[in-house]
Write an enzyme that holds these catalytic residues in place. Structure first.
Site, mmCIF file in Angstrom:
data_model
loop_
_atom_site.group_PDB
_atom_site.id
_atom_site.type_symbol
_atom_site.label_atom_id
_atom_site.label_comp_id
_atom_site.label_asym_id
_atom_site.label_seq_id
_atom_site.Cartn_x
_atom_site.Cartn_y
_atom_site.Cartn_z
ATOM 1 N N CYS A 1 0.841 -1.206 0.000
ATOM 2 C CA CYS A 1 0.000 0.000 0.000
ATOM 3 C C CYS A 1 0.871 1.250 0.000
ATOM 4 C CB CYS A 1 -0.921 -0.003 1.221
ATOM 5 S SG CYS A 1 -1.820 1.544 1.470
ATOM 6 N N CYS B 1 0.442 3.360 3.467
ATOM 7 C CA CYS B 1 0.815 2.861 4.788
ATOM 8 C C CYS B 1 2.143 3.487 5.254
ATOM 9 C CB CYS B 1 0.957 1.344 4.762
ATOM 10 S SG CYS B 1 -0.618 0.459 4.885
ATOM 11 N N HIS C 1 -4.335 0.337 7.995
ATOM 12 C CA HIS C 1 -4.837 0.078 6.653
ATOM 13 C C HIS C 1 -6.282 -0.411 6.645
ATOM 14 C CE1 HIS C 1 -4.298 -0.897 2.370
ATOM 15 N NE2 HIS C 1 -4.868 -2.070 2.599
ATOM 16 N N ASN D 1 -13.742 9.785 -1.248
ATOM 17 C CA ASN D 1 -14.457 8.749 -1.990
ATOM 18 C C ASN D 1 -14.181 7.434 -1.277
ATOM 19 O OD1 ASN D 1 -15.347 10.516 -4.040
ATOM 20 N ND2 ASN D 1 -13.393 10.318 -5.098
ATOM 21 N N SER E 1 -9.609 3.319 -5.374
ATOM 22 C CA SER E 1 -8.784 2.159 -5.702
ATOM 23 C C SER E 1 -7.961 1.651 -4.531
ATOM 24 C CB SER E 1 -7.850 2.507 -6.869
ATOM 25 O OG SER E 1 -7.009 3.603 -6.525
ATOM 26 N N HIS F 1 -7.076 2.008 2.035
ATOM 27 C CA HIS F 1 -6.488 2.695 3.187
ATOM 28 C C HIS F 1 -7.287 3.982 3.443
ATOM 29 C CE1 HIS F 1 -2.847 3.301 5.824
ATOM 30 N NE2 HIS F 1 -3.486 4.469 5.932
ATOM 31 N N HIS G 1 -8.438 7.438 3.648
ATOM 32 C CA HIS G 1 -7.820 8.697 3.211
ATOM 33 C C HIS G 1 -8.842 9.542 2.469
ATOM 34 C CE1 HIS G 1 -7.655 6.473 -0.594
ATOM 35 N NE2 HIS G 1 -7.436 7.635 -1.212
ATOM 36 N N GLN H 1 -9.012 13.535 0.005
ATOM 37 C CA GLN H 1 -8.231 14.435 -0.825
ATOM 38 C C GLN H 1 -8.628 15.882 -0.578
ATOM 39 O OE1 GLN H 1 -7.428 13.232 -4.965
ATOM 40 N NE2 GLN H 1 -8.662 11.403 -4.594
#
Length: 398
Positions: free
Chosen positions: A68, A71, A137, A201, A209, A212, A214, A216
């Site tokens: 990942c 990570c 993760h 998203n 995709s 993990h 997160h 933006q």
């Protein structure tokens, strides 16, 4: 059976549809077709029978994935190595959609040329960040307590502050800051950006995709269409109603009616909006007029974190799955007129696609693309179901 249930049964049996009108003034005496703070002036509501039932799903991801790129300690696509962070981590997106340095585009104006008249384009610059919510993760916002989401909100606030125009009325209540040592230094951009869009998203259904946890953050020199339309409605309402805040008034209305309220604490209200398009769409909005994240004190930021937890946990509990959604924060632009800044009201949208189960989703197609939105359940029904989904996260009981 209460009257509303009887009406619902009649509507379902006869296959009729309701037309819900939405006025920005919330005044039933007005005859014009206004628009809500979001978009569209009305929508059709139809009713569906109960969907399929599925077994509860578990998250089988590891706490750390060596492959990942988000990570701690791992290498990213461009070769940079992530620090071994313990809370949040922010970096400039390795594949930014907009960049600070790009060639300026100037279109030649020729009134005799149809291309010049009808096909217009302009360059937009900006900066794109990625912000991890946790070093783990296999966690999502629904798994985290408010105290562990608070650093995420603090990071959002710090990045917003660093990009805020010194001319903004908000500059007087914020202080320049950086995110070192767990992220890069967040410095002022080389040009004043107008808008900052914070979003997440979640899930493959929303195009994510990497599982993990997160989100933006994009900053741009232009004001995007969604923000422009919403800000126009907020400004219009403030001008026509003696300086009142549209969303503060709307929060008061929803707290009085209670039927679309999912959750509330001292600072924030969670509702299924009157104008919602998606089946379980919700909005978190501050009860009092808060223009942006920088207007929140530490206690209010923790209340915001609690509201986010309540939304995401109830989503997961609803169909006992890791519920996909797109969410985003709308607040005052980084740069704008005093009137635009003062009319802005901090709120967060959640747009989830699931309709009747973990695998049955809503698609905006056909009539909805060509004419107007259509809801399969009312916001009142959605709110009632989400209210019933509080409590412990389902997968902690498996």
């Amino acid at each position: 059976m209460v009257l509303s249930d009887i009406v619902e049964e009649i509507i379902r049996a006869e296959g009729e549809m309701l037309l819900k009108l939405m006025s920005v003034t919330f005044d039933p005496a007005k005859k014009d077709r206004g628009t809500p703070p979001k978009m569209g002036s009305h929508e059709i509501i139809s009713f569906l029978v109960k969907g399929q039932q599925e077994s509860a799903s578990k998250i089988t991801l590891p706490g750390y994935d060596p492959a990942c790129y988000l990570c701690p300690g791992n290498k990213r696509a461009q070769g940079d190595t992530n620090p071994k962070y313990t809370k949040t981590f922010v970096f400039v997106n390795d594949y930014s959609a907009v960049k600070e340095a790009q060639e300026e585009y100037k279109q030649e104006a020729d009134p005799k040329d149809l291309s010049s008249l009808l096909l217009r384009a302009e360059s937009v610059t900006g900066k794109c960040y990625v912000l991890t919510f946790s070093p783990n993760h296999n966690l999502t916002l629904a798994d985290l307590p408010p105290s562990e989401i608070l650093p995420v909100i603090q990071a959002w606030t710090q990045i917003y502050t660093a990009h805020l125009s010194p001319k903004s009325p908000l500059a007087s209540v914020s202080q320049p800051t950086t995110l070192a040592p767990t992220g890069i230094d967040i410095s002022a951009p080389n040009a004043q950006h107008t808008w900052m869009q914070i979003f997440e998203n979640k899930g493959a259904a929303m195009g994510c995709s990497n599982p993990h946890p997160h989100g933006q953050i994009w900053t741009t020199t232009g004001l995007p269409e969604e923000a422009l339309e919403e800000l126009g409605q907020l400004t219009k309402y403030r001008h026509e109603h003696s300086g009142s805040s549209l969303l503060e008034d709307y929060a008061k209305l929803e707290m009085e009616k209670e039927e679309r309220v999912v959750f509330q604490n001292a600072t924030f209200l969670v509702v299924c909006p009157w104008w919602a398009t998606w089946p379980f769409e919700v909005m978190i909005l501050s009860k009092k007029h808060k223009r942006a994240l920088v207007d929140l004190n530490d206690t209010e930021k923790l209340d915001f974190a609690e509201a986010i937890v309540e939304v995401t946990r109830r989503y997961d509990n609803l169909f006992q799955t890791s519920f996909p959604y797109s969410s985003g924060i709308h607040q005052a632009p980084l740069e704008g007129t005093d009137e635009e800044i003062e009319a802005s009201h901090l709120h967060m949208h959640f747009y989830p696609p699931l309709l009747r189960s973990a695998t049955v989703r809503k698609f905006l197609v056909g009539y909805e693309l060509m004419a107007e939105p259509q809801r399969d359940i009312t916001p009142e029904q959605a709110a009632a179901r989400l209210r019933d989904c509080g409590g412990t996260l389902y997968r902690k009981l498996l």
